[in-house]
Design a protein around this motif. Structure first.
Motif, PDB file in Angstrom:
ATOM      1  N   ALA A  92       0.880  -1.290  -0.063  1.00  0.00           N
ATOM      2  CA  ALA A  92      -0.099   0.079   0.104  1.00  0.00           C
ATOM      3  C   ALA A  92       0.836   1.269  -0.009  1.00  0.00           C
ATOM      4  O   ALA A  92       0.532   2.254  -0.595  1.00  0.00           O
ATOM      5  N   ILE A  93       1.876   1.348   0.765  1.00  0.00           N
ATOM      6  CA  ILE A  93       2.779   2.384   0.800  1.00  0.00           C
ATOM      7  C   ILE A  93       3.319   2.662  -0.514  1.00  0.00           C
ATOM      8  O   ILE A  93       3.478   3.688  -0.858  1.00  0.00           O
ATOM      9  N   LYS A  94       4.116   1.653  -1.052  1.00  0.00           N
ATOM     10  CA  LYS A  94       4.811   1.883  -2.415  1.00  0.00           C
ATOM     11  C   LYS A  94       3.690   2.291  -3.544  1.00  0.00           C
ATOM     12  O   LYS A  94       4.091   3.033  -4.148  1.00  0.00           O
ATOM     13  N   SER A  95       2.711   1.631  -3.466  1.00  0.00           N
ATOM     14  CA  SER A  95       1.620   2.039  -4.386  1.00  0.00           C
ATOM     15  C   SER A  95       1.012   3.733  -4.353  1.00  0.00           C
ATOM     16  O   SER A  95       1.052   4.144  -5.298  1.00  0.00           O
ATOM     17  N   CYS A  96       1.027   3.771  -3.145  1.00  0.00           N
ATOM     18  CA  CYS A  96       0.626   5.292  -2.723  1.00  0.00           C
ATOM     19  C   CYS A  96       1.714   6.237  -3.252  1.00  0.00           C
ATOM     20  O   CYS A  96       1.361   7.094  -3.871  1.00  0.00           O
ATOM     21  N   GLU A  97       3.126   5.845  -3.022  1.00  0.00           N
ATOM     22  CA  GLU A  97       4.038   6.712  -3.579  1.00  0.00           C
ATOM     23  C   GLU A  97       4.060   6.778  -5.266  1.00  0.00           C
ATOM     24  O   GLU A  97       4.185   7.748  -5.732  1.00  0.00           O
ATOM     25  N   ASP A  98       3.846   5.453  -5.824  1.00  0.00           N
ATOM     26  CA  ASP A  98       3.557   5.568  -7.310  1.00  0.00           C
ATOM     27  C   ASP A  98       2.585   6.436  -7.800  1.00  0.00           C
ATOM     28  O   ASP A  98       2.642   7.041  -8.733  1.00  0.00           O
ATOM     29  N   LEU A  99       1.364   6.156  -7.127  1.00  0.00           N
ATOM     30  CA  LEU A  99       0.125   6.796  -7.681  1.00  0.00           C
ATOM     31  C   LEU A  99       0.234   8.314  -7.432  1.00  0.00           C
ATOM     32  O   LEU A  99      -0.232   9.068  -8.299  1.00  0.00           O
ATOM     33  N   TYR A 100       0.953   8.830  -6.445  1.00  0.00           N
ATOM     34  CA  TYR A 100       1.315  10.320  -6.350  1.00  0.00           C
ATOM     35  C   TYR A 100       2.180  10.702  -7.086  1.00  0.00           C
ATOM     36  O   TYR A 100       1.570  11.657  -7.594  1.00  0.00           O
ATOM     37  N   GLU A 101       3.054  10.004  -7.862  1.00  0.00           N
ATOM     38  CA  GLU A 101       3.804  10.522  -8.935  1.00  0.00           C
ATOM     39  C   GLU A 101       2.958  10.483 -10.214  1.00  0.00           C
ATOM     40  O   GLU A 101       3.128  11.433 -11.317  1.00  0.00           O
ATOM     41  N   THR A 102       2.219   9.726 -10.313  1.00  0.00           N
ATOM     42  CA  THR A 102       1.260   9.383 -11.974  1.00  0.00           C
ATOM     43  C   THR A 102       0.092   9.794 -11.964  1.00  0.00           C
ATOM     44  O   THR A 102      -0.422  10.394 -13.102  1.00  0.00           O
ATOM     45  N   ASP A 103      -0.822   9.919 -11.003  1.00  0.00           N
ATOM     46  CA  ASP A 103      -2.049  10.357 -10.685  1.00  0.00           C
ATOM     47  C   ASP A 103      -2.429  11.828 -10.156  1.00  0.00           C
ATOM     48  O   ASP A 103      -2.413  11.712  -8.904  1.00  0.00           O
ATOM     49  N   PRO A 104      -2.579  12.797 -11.161  1.00  0.00           N
ATOM     50  CA  PRO A 104      -2.890  14.208 -10.266  1.00  0.00           C
ATOM     51  C   PRO A 104      -3.991  14.237  -9.411  1.00  0.00           C
ATOM     52  O   PRO A 104      -4.100  14.979  -8.367  1.00  0.00           O
ATOM     53  N   VAL A 105      -4.964  13.614  -9.595  1.00  0.00           N
ATOM     54  CA  VAL A 105      -6.260  13.612  -8.665  1.00  0.00           C
ATOM     55  C   VAL A 105      -5.677  13.106  -7.404  1.00  0.00           C
ATOM     56  O   VAL A 105      -6.122  13.558  -6.417  1.00  0.00           O
ATOM     57  N   PHE A 106      -5.015  11.813  -7.440  1.00  0.00           N
ATOM     58  CA  PHE A 106      -4.647  11.261  -6.173  1.00  0.00           C
ATOM     59  C   PHE A 106      -3.744  12.109  -5.586  1.00  0.00           C
ATOM     60  O   PHE A 106      -3.780  12.324  -4.086  1.00  0.00           O
ATOM     61  N   ARG A 107      -2.684  12.660  -6.219  1.00  0.00           N
ATOM     62  CA  ARG A 107      -1.860  13.733  -5.622  1.00  0.00           C
ATOM     63  C   ARG A 107      -2.443  14.831  -4.887  1.00  0.00           C
ATOM     64  O   ARG A 107      -2.199  15.069  -3.750  1.00  0.00           O
ATOM     65  N   ASN A 108      -3.632  15.174  -5.498  1.00  0.00           N
ATOM     66  CA  ASN A 108      -4.385  16.376  -4.923  1.00  0.00           C
ATOM     67  C   ASN A 108      -4.994  15.848  -3.505  1.00  0.00           C
ATOM     68  O   ASN A 108      -4.985  16.732  -2.729  1.00  0.00           O
ATOM     69  N   LYS A 109      -5.366  14.531  -3.472  1.00  0.00           N
ATOM     70  CA  LYS A 109      -6.112  14.222  -2.447  1.00  0.00           C
ATOM     71  C   LYS A 109      -5.035  13.956  -1.396  1.00  0.00           C
ATOM     72  O   LYS A 109      -5.370  14.512   0.026  1.00  0.00           O
TER      73      LYS A 109
END
Length: 122
Positions: A92-109
């Protein structure tokens, strides 16, 4: 995304500014903030459901609980997320870091969660 699997990809981490969070935040306060930002209920975050919105909230909670509040991976998996293995929290932690880099909506949240947590008073 693993930088060792994809050539040219650098390892990604959520910015260091999020490491300046108040130490007085509890897991319940963190869960409330994550649920509010991701617009889910607490029981949906800890459920076994694989719906994307629930999974993303679970990943965000795991990231902040581990990196910011200092909870162990086994505690997050077994006690907070109910009957999950520590490897689930690692993923979950690694996926969170990956999503933060690639998904602007997730990054905003994630940015909104960090901001809201930093505003919590004692």
């Amino acid at each position: 995304m693993n930088p060792y699997v994809i050539p040219g990809l650098r390892e990604v981490h959520i910015p260091a500014r999020y490491f300046i969070l108040p130490s007085n935040v509890t897991k319940d306060q963190l869960m409330n903030v994550v649920c509010e930002i991701f617009e889910v209920e607490k029981n949906q975050v800890i459920s076994k459901t694989r719906k994307r919105t629930f999974v993303e909230a679970r990943k965000a909670f795991s990231y902040f609980a581990s990196k910011k509040l200092g909870y162990t991976l086994s505690y997050i998996g077994k006690d907070i997320l109910k009957k999950r293995d520590h490897s689930t929290a690692i993923h979950a932690i690694k996926s969170c870091e990956d999503l933060y880099e690639t998904d602007p909506v997730f990054r905003n949240k994630i940015d909104r969660v960090a901001l809201k947590i930093s505003e919590i008073k004692k």
